[in-house]
Motif scaffolding. Structure first.
Motif, PDB file in Angstrom:
ATOM      1  N   UNK A   1       1.012  -1.254   0.039  1.00 28.88           N
ATOM      2  CA  UNK A   1       0.045  -0.096  -0.098  1.00 28.88           C
ATOM      3  C   UNK A   1       0.892   1.145  -0.169  1.00 28.88           C
ATOM      4  N   UNK A   2       2.083   1.109   0.467  1.00 29.36           N
ATOM      5  CA  UNK A   2       2.909   2.340   0.443  1.00 29.36           C
ATOM      6  C   UNK A   2       3.972   2.463  -0.757  1.00 29.36           C
ATOM      7  N   UNK A   3       3.644   1.469  -1.709  1.00 26.76           N
ATOM      8  CA  UNK A   3       4.581   1.554  -2.985  1.00 26.76           C
ATOM      9  C   UNK A   3       4.098   2.807  -3.963  1.00 26.76           C
ATOM     10  N   UNK A   4       5.174   2.972  -4.942  1.00 30.52           N
ATOM     11  CA  UNK A   4       4.912   4.312  -5.612  1.00 30.52           C
ATOM     12  C   UNK A   4       5.173   3.690  -7.180  1.00 30.52           C
ATOM     13  N   UNK A   5       4.656   4.639  -7.896  1.00 34.99           N
ATOM     14  CA  UNK A   5       4.708   4.252  -9.353  1.00 34.99           C
ATOM     15  C   UNK A   5       6.096   4.457  -9.955  1.00 34.99           C
ATOM     16  N   UNK A   6       6.592   3.449 -10.377  1.00 34.15           N
ATOM     17  CA  UNK A   6       8.072   3.555 -10.831  1.00 34.15           C
ATOM     18  C   UNK A   6       8.050   4.375 -12.024  1.00 34.15           C
ATOM     19  N   UNK A   7       9.038   5.725 -11.851  1.00 36.35           N
ATOM     20  CA  UNK A   7       8.719   6.819 -12.848  1.00 36.35           C
ATOM     21  C   UNK A   7       9.663   6.217 -14.201  1.00 36.35           C
TER      22      UNK A   7
ATOM     23  N   UNK B   1      14.038   3.113  -3.009  1.00 35.34           N
ATOM     24  CA  UNK B   1      13.311   3.965  -2.167  1.00 35.34           C
ATOM     25  C   UNK B   1      13.159   5.501  -2.760  1.00 35.34           C
ATOM     26  N   UNK B   2      12.218   6.103  -2.336  1.00 36.66           N
ATOM     27  CA  UNK B   2      11.690   7.579  -2.712  1.00 36.66           C
ATOM     28  C   UNK B   2      12.747   8.316  -1.812  1.00 36.66           C
ATOM     29  N   UNK B   3      13.072   9.663  -2.290  1.00 35.76           N
ATOM     30  CA  UNK B   3      13.955  10.662  -1.507  1.00 35.76           C
ATOM     31  C   UNK B   3      12.885  11.413  -0.662  1.00 35.76           C
ATOM     32  N   UNK B   4      11.698  11.580  -1.098  1.00 36.87           N
ATOM     33  CA  UNK B   4      10.639  12.575  -0.328  1.00 36.87           C
ATOM     34  C   UNK B   4       9.681  11.856   0.332  1.00 36.87           C
ATOM     35  N   UNK B   5       9.092  10.412  -0.061  1.00 37.03           N
ATOM     36  CA  UNK B   5       7.953   9.952   0.455  1.00 37.03           C
ATOM     37  C   UNK B   5       8.499   8.604   1.296  1.00 37.03           C
ATOM     38  N   UNK B   6       7.505   8.004   2.084  1.00 40.68           N
ATOM     39  CA  UNK B   6       7.673   6.948   2.871  1.00 40.68           C
ATOM     40  C   UNK B   6       7.286   5.983   1.877  1.00 40.68           C
ATOM     41  N   UNK B   7       8.036   5.234   1.258  1.00 36.75           N
ATOM     42  CA  UNK B   7       7.768   4.015   0.453  1.00 36.75           C
ATOM     43  C   UNK B   7       8.928   3.888  -0.634  1.00 36.75           C
ATOM     44  N   UNK B   8       8.514   2.892  -1.467  1.00 34.60           N
ATOM     45  CA  UNK B   8       9.317   2.405  -2.382  1.00 34.60           C
ATOM     46  C   UNK B   8       8.871   2.275  -3.810  1.00 34.60           C
ATOM     47  N   UNK B   9       9.287   2.965  -4.886  1.00 38.44           N
ATOM     48  CA  UNK B   9       9.033   2.623  -6.288  1.00 38.44           C
ATOM     49  C   UNK B   9       8.960   1.188  -6.527  1.00 38.44           C
ATOM     50  N   UNK B  10       8.117   0.831  -7.407  1.00 37.06           N
ATOM     51  CA  UNK B  10       7.905  -0.568  -7.446  1.00 37.06           C
ATOM     52  C   UNK B  10       7.472  -0.921  -8.907  1.00 37.06           C
TER      53      UNK B  10
END
Length: 349
Positions: free
Chosen positions: A243-249, A323-332
């Protein structure tokens, strides 16, 4: 000038938060195979966690529309999906979702329902959950087919026409029974190839797979990622991580094609990334049945990853997180490879 700079900065930040997690469930039961199941107690725990932590649970159709139109999504956005339309969803999951007021999507194949398989929902039950509100009924092919597989003696043209008819006929039947016409397909087994994504685009559809990762503006609309939630991956602890994952850019991916030949043993995946929010030195990738591996950086924003051992026949995945530099989560991000046996035949499933 300052106003323009601030606006540009906000738009850049928006790209990194414009993401959502799509959860994929199959069975909610204690009597079905663990590999495709969560228990009713686990499912209730998951939904309570979403409610208690104020996640924004939205319809999948709304999520897909937001990604398509590059709209900013609320923070902590989640969509809930079910594949196949098992009766235990009607009995065990739907009441919990109704209580929580959470919308969800259910992908159905027509043939198992029409043949009245005991483990599947009936049309009457499907219509009931749509009439009660919250349930979106979507396309999972007519017979839950391996869409990438040609029949014996079938030409490529014949195969594509068959798949076109399969998808269109399924959508037509769903519209006839429920009034829903979302034009969103879930690939059975998570299998697709370039020809199928081209066809999906021509038909005006979006599609979801079974590869892990957060969905967002950097995702392909014909292969949106979902997190499978079942068996060994059904714990609340693992759910929280997803749920804490981020959209890999990803701004470029080579190849996009998941299907490989029997002779392609260690395919190379190249990714070009928007690096603003990425801790590049902490990027780690994982190869199915082989474990963790650091990617090779070809430049400041381009990397490649390949297996150290030959991939097995069937489905394999390269998963990468950072990991993100600014958010609590991982790009995945996850990419699926689909490989036939050495003789060109597919594994029996």
């Amino acid at each position: 000038m300052l106003r323009n700079f601030i606006l540009a900065s906000l738009l850049m930040v928006a790209k990194f938060v414009n993401a959502a997690v799509i959860l994929q469930y199959h069975n909610v039961s204690t009597t079905t195979p663990a590999v495709t199941s969560v228990t009713p107690e686990q499912f209730a725990e998951h939904m309570e966690y979403l409610a208690d932590n104020k996640f924004s649970v939205i319809p999948l159709s709304e999520l897909v529309s937001a990604i398509k139109n590059k709209q900013i999504l609320p923070d902590k956005t989640v969509a809930i999906t079910f594949d196949d339309g098992y009766r235990n969803i009607y009995e065990n999951a739907h009441p919990i979702l109704q209580k929580m007021g959470f919308p969800y999507a259910m992908f159905i194949a027509i043939e198992p329902i029409e043949r009245k398989f005991a483990k599947m929902m009936s049309w009457e039950q499907i219509i009931t959950i749509t009439n009660e509100g919250g349930a979106e009924i979507m396309n999972h092919s007519y017979s839950h087919d391996h869409l990438i597989r040609l029949n014996e003696g079938e030409t490529k043209k014949q195969w594509l026409e068959r798949i076109r008819k399969n998808i269109v006929d399924t959508e037509k039947k769903i519209a006839e029974k429920t009034g829903d016409n979302f034009k969103i397909l879930a690939y059975p087994y998570g299998e697709y190839n370039h020809d199928i994504t081209t066809l999906i685009t021509e038909l005006g559809y979006a599609a979801v797979g079974q590869q892990s990762g957060a969905a967002g503006v950097y995702s392909e609309l014909t292969a949106l990622p979902r997190f499978p939630i079942a068996g060994a991956y059904a714990s609340l602890k693992q759910l929280k991580t997803k749920l804490n994952s981020l959209n890999m850019p990803i701004v470029k991916q080579v190849p996009l094609e998941p299907q490989i030949t029997a002779a392609q043993h260690r395919p190379v995946l190249k990714l070009t990334l928007e690096m603003t929010d990425i801790r590049a030195s902490q990027m780690m990738c994982y190869i199915s049945r082989q474990g963790a591996k650091k990617p090779t950086w070809l430049s400041d924003n381009e990397l490649e990853i390949s297996a150290d051992k030959d991939l097995s026949a069937g489905r394999s995945r390269y998963n990468c997180t950072v990991p993100s530099k600014t958010k609590n989560g991982y790009y995945w991000f996850s990419h699926t490879w689909i490989k036939p046996k050495a003789n060109g035949e597919w594994l029996a499933e």
